[in-house]
Design a protein around this motif. Sequence first.
Motif, short mmCIF file in Angstrom:
data_model
loop_
_atom_site.label_atom_id
_atom_site.label_comp_id
_atom_site.label_asym_id
_atom_site.label_seq_id
_atom_site.Cartn_x
_atom_site.Cartn_y
_atom_site.Cartn_z
N GLY A 1 -7.80 -15.29 -36.66
CA GLY A 1 -6.40 -15.44 -38.56
C GLY A 1 -5.81 -16.63 -37.32
O GLY A 1 -3.81 -15.69 -38.47
N HIS A 2 -5.48 -16.79 -36.83
CA HIS A 2 -4.53 -17.45 -35.58
C HIS A 2 -3.65 -18.52 -36.79
O HIS A 2 -4.79 -18.90 -37.88
N ALA A 3 -2.15 -18.85 -37.17
CA ALA A 3 -1.94 -19.50 -38.06
C ALA A 3 -1.99 -21.12 -37.97
O ALA A 3 -2.30 -21.54 -39.00
N GLU A 4 -2.80 -21.66 -37.10
CA GLU A 4 -3.48 -22.74 -37.03
C GLU A 4 -4.53 -23.40 -37.67
O GLU A 4 -4.90 -23.70 -38.13
N ARG A 5 -5.52 -21.79 -37.45
CA ARG A 5 -6.69 -21.63 -38.17
C ARG A 5 -6.62 -21.79 -40.05
O ARG A 5 -7.62 -22.62 -40.43
N ALA B 1 -5.09 -7.23 -45.85
CA ALA B 1 -6.16 -7.68 -46.47
C ALA B 1 -7.78 -8.29 -45.45
O ALA B 1 -8.63 -8.66 -45.38
N ASP B 2 -7.27 -8.46 -43.89
CA ASP B 2 -7.93 -9.57 -43.83
C ASP B 2 -8.80 -8.17 -42.57
O ASP B 2 -9.88 -8.91 -41.70
N LEU B 3 -8.86 -7.12 -42.87
CA LEU B 3 -9.18 -5.95 -42.41
C LEU B 3 -10.41 -5.62 -43.22
O LEU B 3 -11.15 -4.65 -42.86
N THR C 1 -11.07 -14.23 -42.48
CA THR C 1 -10.58 -13.69 -41.38
C THR C 1 -11.34 -12.29 -41.30
O THR C 1 -11.75 -11.81 -39.79
N ALA C 2 -11.17 -11.68 -42.59
CA ALA C 2 -11.77 -10.36 -42.82
C ALA C 2 -13.30 -10.65 -42.45
O ALA C 2 -13.85 -9.87 -41.86
N ALA C 3 -13.91 -11.50 -42.59
CA ALA C 3 -15.62 -12.12 -42.78
C ALA C 3 -15.99 -12.06 -40.60
O ALA C 3 -16.48 -11.71 -40.68
N LYS C 4 -14.31 -12.39 -40.39
CA LYS C 4 -14.97 -12.75 -38.34
C LYS C 4 -14.75 -11.47 -37.63
O LYS C 4 -14.90 -11.35 -36.57
N ALA C 5 -14.04 -10.86 -39.10
CA ALA C 5 -12.47 -9.14 -38.27
C ALA C 5 -14.84 -8.03 -38.46
O ALA C 5 -15.15 -7.80 -36.66
N THR C 6 -15.06 -8.41 -39.07
CA THR C 6 -16.12 -8.01 -39.74
C THR C 6 -17.50 -7.81 -38.76
O THR C 6 -17.98 -7.18 -38.03
N ALA C 7 -17.48 -9.16 -38.56
CA ALA C 7 -18.76 -9.91 -37.43
C ALA C 7 -18.64 -9.29 -35.56
O ALA C 7 -19.29 -9.10 -34.95
N ALA C 8 -17.32 -9.08 -35.85
CA ALA C 8 -16.73 -9.64 -34.20
C ALA C 8 -17.13 -7.63 -33.52
O ALA C 8 -17.63 -7.35 -33.01
#
Length: 278
Positions: free
Chosen positions: A99-103, A153-155, A114-121
């Motif tokens: 979720g970094h601002a640059e991404r 939202a991100d989680l 970001t939520a999908a990546k948090a889920t994967a992690a």
Amino acid sequence: MPRVTVGVSLKAYFGRRQARIWFTQVAARARSHDAVRSGAVEVFVIPTYLQLEDARGCFEGTRIALGAQDVSAYPAGAYTGEITAAELAESGVTLAEIGHAERRRLFGETDADTAAKATAALSAGITPVLCLGETERMDAAAAAAATVAQLHADLDGAPAGRVVVAYEPVWAIGAPEPAPASHIVAVARALRAALDADAARAGSTVIYGGSAGPGLLTRLGDDVDGLFLGRFAHDPDAFAAVLDEAAALASRRGAQPPVVERGAQRRDETPRPTSTRS
């Protein structure tokens, strides 16, 4: 939270040779630092993918945890160029920056990504280092409301587990100075309250990034759990100075060494399947 967390993301500034020199210098400081050795100060470093094995070798025998700068939202399969959470866990990675601002700005990543990546992690036993913050400068109350909404939202849909929330107001990233201490404190308190209200996020940490450097942690005191450093940590001595500040803060809080290092995964543990959300 008694322990104090200090993280560093190297972004893409260093080549492998320069990174190895930095890893060696930082490892030496960590080995001789009482608060790092005891676990009162939790330290993590996030190099590039190609530097992960170099860092792992240099940090052997220290308590420095290893992170990755991204993680795929997909499981193993036909996803060219992606690196799965399961492979990261197998490689000794215990944290993943998402979720970094640059991404978000350069690659168009959304809160849903970001939520999908948090889920994967989290599904693979990896702790997300969730970067969030308001884009435009605004008053502290508005910033607090915006970041708490972004946190949810991100989680969204992510399984239970600890997260490291890195509050990084976008307007402060790369600036000469960090956000004002009063602003950071107001937003950090709001994020802490939101995490404390969610039993699924027990043990989570709120740290500040965005032009963070030596001296800031002392000014923020107990209102944050630590700092997320960028370019100011390129100087190992500046990094060591922040560790000293973190040690003083941890001592004042009465930090106790952990029984099991947070975010660590047993080596005989098979990572769970990652999410297929896009």
